[in-house]
Design a protein around this motif. Structure first.
Motif, PDB file in Angstrom:
ATOM      1  N   ARG A 196       0.823  -1.222   0.000  1.00 40.13           N
ATOM      2  CA  ARG A 196       0.000   0.000   0.000  1.00 40.13           C
ATOM      3  C   ARG A 196       0.847   1.257   0.000  1.00 40.13           C
ATOM      4  NH1 ARG A 196      -3.095  -1.331   5.384  1.00 40.13           N
ATOM      5  NH2 ARG A 196      -0.908  -1.774   5.869  1.00 40.13           N
ATOM      6  N   SER A 197       2.105   1.160   0.442  1.00 43.68           N
ATOM      7  CA  SER A 197       2.948   2.345   0.538  1.00 43.68           C
ATOM      8  C   SER A 197       3.560   2.674  -0.809  1.00 43.68           C
ATOM      9  CB  SER A 197       4.060   2.121   1.565  1.00 43.68           C
ATOM     10  OG  SER A 197       4.895   1.057   1.153  1.00 43.68           O
ATOM     11  N   GLU A 198       3.825   3.955  -1.055  1.00 38.40           N
ATOM     12  CA  GLU A 198       4.420   4.398  -2.304  1.00 38.40           C
ATOM     13  C   GLU A 198       5.938   4.465  -2.221  1.00 38.40           C
ATOM     14  OE1 GLU A 198       2.705   8.050  -3.529  1.00 38.40           O
ATOM     15  OE2 GLU A 198       0.703   7.237  -3.830  1.00 38.40           O
ATOM     16  N   GLY A 199       6.457   4.526  -1.007  1.00 38.61           N
ATOM     17  CA  GLY A 199       7.914   4.570  -0.835  1.00 38.61           C
ATOM     18  C   GLY A 199       8.473   3.173  -0.765  1.00 38.61           C
ATOM     19  N   PRO A 200       9.633   3.014  -0.079  1.00 39.23           N
ATOM     20  CA  PRO A 200      10.205   1.680   0.095  1.00 39.23           C
ATOM     21  C   PRO A 200       9.172   0.736   0.683  1.00 39.23           C
ATOM     22  CG  PRO A 200      11.759   3.356   0.827  1.00 39.23           C
ATOM     23  CD  PRO A 200      10.468   4.062   0.533  1.00 39.23           C
ATOM     24  N   SER A 201       9.036  -0.456   0.093  1.00 41.74           N
ATOM     25  CA  SER A 201       7.893  -1.313   0.394  1.00 41.74           C
ATOM     26  C   SER A 201       8.122  -2.204   1.606  1.00 41.74           C
ATOM     27  CB  SER A 201       7.560  -2.176  -0.825  1.00 41.74           C
ATOM     28  OG  SER A 201       8.700  -2.897  -1.248  1.00 41.74           O
ATOM     29  N   TRP A 202       8.438  -1.601   2.748  1.00 44.10           N
ATOM     30  CA  TRP A 202       8.439  -2.360   3.978  1.00 44.10           C
ATOM     31  C   TRP A 202       7.713  -1.564   5.056  1.00 44.10           C
ATOM     32  CZ3 TRP A 202      13.394  -0.803   2.131  1.00 44.10           C
ATOM     33  CH2 TRP A 202      13.966   0.260   2.820  1.00 44.10           C
ATOM     34  N   SER A 203       7.144  -2.271   5.987  1.00 42.03           N
ATOM     35  CA  SER A 203       6.368  -1.620   7.039  1.00 42.03           C
ATOM     36  C   SER A 203       7.283  -1.253   8.194  1.00 42.03           C
ATOM     37  CB  SER A 203       5.259  -2.568   7.531  1.00 42.03           C
ATOM     38  OG  SER A 203       5.840  -3.679   8.200  1.00 42.03           O
ATOM     39  N   SER A 204       6.766  -0.467   9.119  1.00 47.19           N
ATOM     40  CA  SER A 204       7.544  -0.050  10.280  1.00 47.19           C
ATOM     41  C   SER A 204       7.506  -1.102  11.381  1.00 47.19           C
ATOM     42  CB  SER A 204       7.005   1.283  10.818  1.00 47.19           C
ATOM     43  OG  SER A 204       5.633   1.149  11.171  1.00 47.19           O
ATOM     44  N   GLN A 205       6.695  -2.133  11.205  1.00 42.29           N
ATOM     45  CA  GLN A 205       6.562  -3.169  12.223  1.00 42.29           C
ATOM     46  C   GLN A 205       7.452  -4.359  11.858  1.00 42.29           C
ATOM     47  OE1 GLN A 205       2.582  -4.502  12.861  1.00 42.29           O
ATOM     48  NE2 GLN A 205       3.114  -5.847  14.568  1.00 42.29           N
ATOM     49  N   TRP A 206       8.559  -4.517  12.584  1.00 46.51           N
ATOM     50  CA  TRP A 206       9.511  -5.579  12.313  1.00 46.51           C
ATOM     51  C   TRP A 206       9.148  -6.825  13.120  1.00 46.51           C
ATOM     52  CZ3 TRP A 206      13.986  -5.106   9.144  1.00 46.51           C
ATOM     53  CH2 TRP A 206      14.147  -3.830   8.587  1.00 46.51           C
ATOM     54  N   LYS A 207       9.351  -7.976  12.510  1.00 46.02           N
ATOM     55  CA  LYS A 207       9.128  -9.242  13.185  1.00 46.02           C
ATOM     56  C   LYS A 207      10.468  -9.929  13.422  1.00 46.02           C
ATOM     57  CE  LYS A 207       4.455  -9.998  11.413  1.00 46.02           C
ATOM     58  NZ  LYS A 207       3.536 -10.964  10.748  1.00 46.02           N
ATOM     59  N   GLU A 208      10.463 -10.909  14.315  1.00 44.97           N
ATOM     60  CA  GLU A 208      11.715 -11.531  14.740  1.00 44.97           C
ATOM     61  C   GLU A 208      11.627 -13.044  14.656  1.00 44.97           C
ATOM     62  OE1 GLU A 208      13.929 -12.088  19.013  1.00 44.97           O
ATOM     63  OE2 GLU A 208      13.214 -10.061  18.502  1.00 44.97           O
ATOM     64  N   LEU A 209      12.754 -13.678  14.282  1.00 44.08           N
ATOM     65  CA  LEU A 209      12.855 -15.127  14.340  1.00 44.08           C
ATOM     66  C   LEU A 209      14.296 -15.516  14.617  1.00 44.08           C
ATOM     67  CD1 LEU A 209      14.232 -16.260  11.448  1.00 44.08           C
ATOM     68  CD2 LEU A 209      11.999 -15.614  10.569  1.00 44.08           C
ATOM     69  N   THR A 210      14.507 -16.745  15.050  1.00 46.16           N
ATOM     70  CA  THR A 210      15.829 -17.222  15.429  1.00 46.16           C
ATOM     71  C   THR A 210      16.153 -18.502  14.667  1.00 46.16           C
ATOM     72  OG1 THR A 210      15.586 -16.282  17.647  1.00 46.16           O
ATOM     73  CG2 THR A 210      17.277 -17.962  17.347  1.00 46.16           C
ATOM     74  N   VAL A 211      17.356 -18.571  14.091  1.00 45.25           N
ATOM     75  CA  VAL A 211      17.791 -19.761  13.353  1.00 45.25           C
ATOM     76  C   VAL A 211      19.241 -20.063  13.702  1.00 45.25           C
ATOM     77  CG1 VAL A 211      16.220 -19.358  11.411  1.00 45.25           C
ATOM     78  CG2 VAL A 211      18.544 -18.423  11.339  1.00 45.25           C
ATOM     79  N   ASN A 212      19.692 -21.242  13.335  1.00 42.09           N
ATOM     80  CA  ASN A 212      21.070 -21.647  13.562  1.00 42.09           C
ATOM     81  C   ASN A 212      22.015 -20.858  12.681  1.00 42.09           C
ATOM     82  OD1 ASN A 212      23.569 -23.493  13.262  1.00 42.09           O
ATOM     83  ND2 ASN A 212      22.396 -24.463  14.905  1.00 42.09           N
ATOM     84  N   SER A 213      23.192 -20.533  13.195  1.00 39.76           N
ATOM     85  CA  SER A 213      24.157 -19.710  12.459  1.00 39.76           C
ATOM     86  C   SER A 213      24.736 -20.424  11.242  1.00 39.76           C
ATOM     87  CB  SER A 213      25.303 -19.282  13.376  1.00 39.76           C
ATOM     88  OG  SER A 213      26.015 -20.413  13.835  1.00 39.76           O
ATOM     89  N   SER A 214      24.569 -21.736  11.164  1.00 42.15           N
ATOM     90  CA  SER A 214      25.084 -22.484  10.015  1.00 42.15           C
ATOM     91  C   SER A 214      24.166 -22.399   8.801  1.00 42.15           C
ATOM     92  CB  SER A 214      25.292 -23.956  10.395  1.00 42.15           C
ATOM     93  OG  SER A 214      24.049 -24.551  10.759  1.00 42.15           O
ATOM     94  N   THR A 215      22.988 -21.781   8.955  1.00 40.21           N
ATOM     95  CA  THR A 215      22.055 -21.623   7.842  1.00 40.21           C
ATOM     96  C   THR A 215      22.699 -20.806   6.730  1.00 40.21           C
ATOM     97  OG1 THR A 215      20.230 -21.646   9.427  1.00 40.21           O
ATOM     98  CG2 THR A 215      19.732 -20.878   7.198  1.00 40.21           C
ATOM     99  N   GLU A 216      22.462 -21.206   5.479  1.00 39.75           N
ATOM    100  CA  GLU A 216      23.094 -20.561   4.342  1.00 39.75           C
ATOM    101  C   GLU A 216      22.065 -19.914   3.410  1.00 39.75           C
ATOM    102  OE1 GLU A 216      27.096 -23.142   3.471  1.00 39.75           O
ATOM    103  OE2 GLU A 216      25.181 -24.019   2.853  1.00 39.75           O
ATOM    104  N   VAL A 217      22.497 -18.866   2.730  1.00 37.16           N
ATOM    105  CA  VAL A 217      21.710 -18.215   1.694  1.00 37.16           C
ATOM    106  C   VAL A 217      22.263 -18.648   0.338  1.00 37.16           C
ATOM    107  CG1 VAL A 217      21.123 -16.019   0.601  1.00 37.16           C
ATOM    108  CG2 VAL A 217      21.120 -16.209   3.091  1.00 37.16           C
TER     109      VAL A 217
END
Length: 326
Positions: free
Chosen positions: A280-301
């Motif tokens: 819905r926003s016209e600027g950068p398309s992210w909201s101001s409400q950040w969510k959080e999650l936790t994963v193992n540091s060995s996870t790869e992109v």
């Protein structure tokens, strides 16, 4: 006792090494072309206070039925400039067809870079058509183009023969933000093409459109290093992949690695913050409400870098942030 100490030290080293060493895929980041793009972009924003620079745009081209890459677009109150960055090194001259002729190495090997001025000029019409489709009709000569060669090892032979659209390394290093007279002199002439009326309203419209234009996906690493390309998937333990199921371009625009939490040496986790995409926003398309999650540091992109046929894997622990295009 000495052998016991050596064995304990070796075991400790093997346990701690994954948490403090960068993975092999980071070895090529020092010479990444993306680093040159962001370096030029940051310097332009310092030279032009209040300006904005967009990196790695992927503009749809109806003629080729594909997306054309635009390295940078500089938007000021007076004009927008399409900028191609040639991060090349060697001794360069310009031939009669406008190609850059590079001579390098002890054997004086010669390479040809197709006319960068002609290539950059073609991007003007592609961007103009895209902007018109999104309701932004720019004034005549509002959009121009330049080619910047920022590599410290770029040496120009017969610099007077270079077309004015090409900014050589020597020219690029002449300008500093505090030298206002220089910025409003040659530098302004090089980019802005002389006196023009203030087009603030057009720059606002242009920024609104470009902030939501297709771009390359982006990985940011420690030390201001970047990789541009396409995010493919995550690799790791089943529970971590399940936790990351929400991180997809249709739902998330930005992911930030907040910190590493270590519980002894056998287990390490990453705290991730992500912003749900807000269409819905016209600027950068992210909201101001950040969510959080936790994963193992060995996870790869798993990532496909721009202009590379090789798929890379980067550990999440080495990444500062990830941005995904819509």
């Amino acid at each position: 006792m000495i052998w016991v100490a050596l064995i304990c030290g070796l075991v400790l080293y093997r346990l701690v090494k994954p948490f403090f060493n960068d993975d092999d895929s980071l070895m090529d980041l020092e010479t990444s072309n993306a680093n040159a793009l962001f370096s030029v972009a940051k310097r332009l924003e310092k030279l032009y206070r209040g300006s904005r620079v967009y990196v790695g745009l992927q503009i749809p081209d109806p003629d080729s039925a594909s997306r054309q890459n635009i390295d940078l677009v500089l938007v000021t109150d007076e004009e927008a400039v399409v900028i191609s960055v040639k991060n090349v090194s060697g001794f360069f001259s310009v031939d009669k067809d406008g190609n850059l002729v590079c001579t390098s190495g002890k054997h004086h090997k010669t390479e040809l870079i197709p006319n960068p001025v002609a290539e950059s000029k073609q991007l003007i019409s592609i961007l103009e058509e895209y902007l018109e489709q999104r309701g932004v009709a720019l004034p005549e000569e509002y959009l121009s183009f330049k080619v910047i060669c920022p590599n410290p090892n770029f040496c120009s032979i017969h610099p007077d023969s270079f077309p004015p659209e090409i900014i050589t390394r020597d020219q690029w290093t002449q300008f500093k933000p505090e030298q206002k007279k220089v910025s409003s002199g040659w530098f302004k002439g090089a980019f802005l093409g002389g006196n023009k009326k203030n087009q603030g309203s057009f720059s606002e419209k242009l920024n609104s459109v470009l902030s939501t234009a297709p771009v390359l996906d982006r990985l940011e690493f420690k030390g201001n290093k970047y990789v541009l390309g396409e995010f493919l998937e995550f690799k790791g333990k089943r529970d971590d992949i399940h936790a990351l199921r929400e991180i997809k371009r249709s739902k998330v625009s930005r992911l930030t690695i907040q910190k590493i939490s270590m519980f002894g040496f056998a287990h390490s986790t990453l705290q991730l913050l992500y912003a749900p995409r807000d269409y819905r926003s016209e600027g950068p398309s992210w909201s101001s409400q950040w969510k959080e999650l936790t994963v193992n540091s060995s996870t790869e992109v798993v990532f496909q870098p721009q202009n590379s046929t090789k798929v890379r894997k980067y550990k999440l622990s080495s990444i500062v942030s990830m941005s995904l295009s819509a």
